[in-house]
Design a protein around this motif. Structure first.
Motif, short mmCIF file in Angstrom:
data_model
loop_
_atom_site.label_atom_id
_atom_site.label_comp_id
_atom_site.label_asym_id
_atom_site.label_seq_id
_atom_site.Cartn_x
_atom_site.Cartn_y
_atom_site.Cartn_z
N VAL A 10 0.84 -1.20 0.00
CA VAL A 10 0.00 0.00 0.00
C VAL A 10 0.87 1.25 0.00
O VAL A 10 0.62 2.20 -0.75
CB VAL A 10 -0.97 0.00 1.20
N ALA A 11 1.91 1.25 0.81
CA ALA A 11 2.82 2.40 0.85
C ALA A 11 3.44 2.63 -0.53
O ALA A 11 3.56 3.78 -0.97
CB ALA A 11 3.91 2.18 1.90
N GLU A 12 3.81 1.56 -1.20
CA GLU A 12 4.39 1.68 -2.54
C GLU A 12 3.37 2.28 -3.52
O GLU A 12 3.70 3.18 -4.30
CB GLU A 12 4.85 0.31 -3.03
N ILE A 13 2.13 1.80 -3.48
CA ILE A 13 1.09 2.32 -4.37
C ILE A 13 0.86 3.80 -4.12
O ILE A 13 0.72 4.59 -5.05
CB ILE A 13 -0.24 1.54 -4.17
N LEU A 14 0.81 4.18 -2.84
CA LEU A 14 0.51 5.57 -2.48
C LEU A 14 1.74 6.48 -2.55
O LEU A 14 1.63 7.67 -2.29
CB LEU A 14 -0.11 5.62 -1.08
N GLY A 15 2.89 5.90 -2.87
CA GLY A 15 4.10 6.70 -2.99
C GLY A 15 4.66 7.17 -1.66
O GLY A 15 5.29 8.22 -1.58
N LEU A 16 4.42 6.39 -0.62
CA LEU A 16 4.93 6.72 0.71
C LEU A 16 6.25 6.03 0.93
O LEU A 16 6.48 4.93 0.43
CB LEU A 16 3.93 6.29 1.79
N SER A 17 7.10 6.64 1.72
CA SER A 17 8.40 6.04 1.98
C SER A 17 8.31 4.90 3.00
O SER A 17 9.17 4.06 3.07
CB SER A 17 9.40 7.09 2.46
N ALA A 18 7.26 4.92 3.81
CA ALA A 18 7.08 3.87 4.81
C ALA A 18 5.60 3.60 4.98
O ALA A 18 4.76 4.43 4.67
CB ALA A 18 7.71 4.29 6.13
N ALA A 19 5.31 2.45 5.52
CA ALA A 19 3.92 2.05 5.71
C ALA A 19 3.36 2.49 7.06
O ALA A 19 2.22 2.24 7.36
CB ALA A 19 3.80 0.54 5.57
N HIS A 20 4.18 3.17 7.87
CA HIS A 20 3.73 3.58 9.20
C HIS A 20 2.53 4.53 9.09
O HIS A 20 2.49 5.39 8.24
CB HIS A 20 4.86 4.27 9.96
N GLU B 246 -3.71 3.15 -11.12
CA GLU B 246 -3.24 4.04 -12.18
C GLU B 246 -2.77 5.39 -11.65
O GLU B 246 -1.80 5.95 -12.14
CB GLU B 246 -4.35 4.24 -13.21
N HIS B 247 -3.46 5.88 -10.64
CA HIS B 247 -3.13 7.20 -10.09
C HIS B 247 -2.44 7.15 -8.73
O HIS B 247 -2.15 8.19 -8.13
CB HIS B 247 -4.41 8.05 -9.99
N GLY B 248 -2.20 5.95 -8.22
CA GLY B 248 -1.50 5.80 -6.95
C GLY B 248 -2.25 6.43 -5.79
O GLY B 248 -1.68 7.18 -5.00
N SER B 249 -3.56 6.11 -5.70
CA SER B 249 -4.37 6.72 -4.65
C SER B 249 -5.46 5.77 -4.19
O SER B 249 -5.63 4.68 -4.73
CB SER B 249 -5.00 8.02 -5.17
N ILE B 250 -6.18 6.22 -3.19
CA ILE B 250 -7.36 5.51 -2.71
C ILE B 250 -8.55 6.18 -3.38
O ILE B 250 -8.62 7.41 -3.46
CB ILE B 250 -7.49 5.63 -1.18
N TYR B 251 -9.48 5.39 -3.88
CA TYR B 251 -10.68 6.00 -4.47
C TYR B 251 -11.36 6.87 -3.42
O TYR B 251 -11.66 6.39 -2.31
CB TYR B 251 -11.65 4.93 -4.97
N PRO B 252 -11.62 8.14 -3.71
CA PRO B 252 -12.25 9.03 -2.73
C PRO B 252 -13.59 8.52 -2.21
O PRO B 252 -13.96 8.78 -1.07
CB PRO B 252 -12.42 10.34 -3.50
N VAL B 253 -14.31 7.78 -3.02
CA VAL B 253 -15.61 7.28 -2.60
C VAL B 253 -15.50 6.32 -1.42
O VAL B 253 -16.44 6.19 -0.63
CB VAL B 253 -16.36 6.63 -3.79
N VAL B 254 -14.36 5.68 -1.24
CA VAL B 254 -14.20 4.75 -0.12
C VAL B 254 -14.39 5.47 1.20
O VAL B 254 -15.10 5.00 2.09
CB VAL B 254 -12.83 4.02 -0.19
N SER B 255 -13.79 6.64 1.36
CA SER B 255 -13.94 7.38 2.61
C SER B 255 -15.39 7.83 2.81
O SER B 255 -15.88 7.87 3.94
CB SER B 255 -12.98 8.57 2.68
N ARG B 256 -16.08 8.13 1.73
CA ARG B 256 -17.50 8.51 1.83
C ARG B 256 -18.33 7.33 2.31
O ARG B 256 -19.21 7.49 3.16
CB ARG B 256 -18.01 9.01 0.49
N LEU B 257 -18.05 6.15 1.78
CA LEU B 257 -18.78 4.96 2.21
C LEU B 257 -18.49 4.64 3.68
O LEU B 257 -19.41 4.32 4.44
CB LEU B 257 -18.41 3.77 1.33
N ILE B 258 -17.24 4.77 4.08
CA ILE B 258 -16.87 4.52 5.47
C ILE B 258 -17.60 5.50 6.39
O ILE B 258 -18.10 5.11 7.44
CB ILE B 258 -15.34 4.59 5.66
N ALA B 259 -17.69 6.76 5.98
CA ALA B 259 -18.38 7.76 6.79
C ALA B 259 -19.87 7.45 6.92
O ALA B 259 -20.49 7.77 7.94
CB ALA B 259 -18.18 9.15 6.19
#
Length: 124
Positions: free
Chosen positions: A23-33, A60-73
């Motif tokens: 996930v960190a790699e997909i999101l372009g983060l240096s660590a998964a913390h 494709e865009h290295g992100s989380i679909y924004p709709v996921v946070s809406r569904l969680i809310a």
């Protein structure tokens, strides 16, 4: 308890999973913390490791679909994360396929379908 574990494993087995490093790699983060507490991300502890269903990521865009946070809310308190993932992974009448398959193409339709799913039925 063992029956619940079997059901949980069966549901989660239907979704390809990623570990925190992936996930960190997909999101372009240096660590998964910090992923465990990140809002707008569905995750589960499986055999002592936090794993994340692949369907929530826009590779494709290295992100989380924004709709996921809406569904969680929108998720009712009496719904577990597992129940939400199960809903996202099973075929839905509106789409003919699981709602997870439409997170990118039709996010508003997925939100509408979820709202109908969680709407309290009022008998009068």
């Amino acid at each position: 308890m063992d029956g619940i574990s079997k059901i949980r494993r069966k549901i989660l087995a239907t979704a390809p999973m990623l570990d925190a490093g992936q996930v960190a790699e997909i999101l372009g983060l240096s660590a998964a913390h910090g992923l465990e507490g990140q809002q707008g991300l569905l995750g589960f502890t499986i055999d002592g490791r936090v794993m994340y269903p692949l369907f929530q990521f826009d590779l494709e865009h290295g992100s989380i679909y924004p709709v996921v946070s809406r569904l969680i809310a929108l998720k009712p308190r009496n719904w577990s994360t597992l129940r939400m993932v199960h809903w996202l992974l099973r075929p839905h009448l509106d789409f003919g396929v699981p709602p997870a398959d439409y997170l990118a193409q039709e996010p508003e339709e997925v939100v509408s379908a979820f709202k109908r799913e969680i709407e309290l039925v009022v008998h009068g």
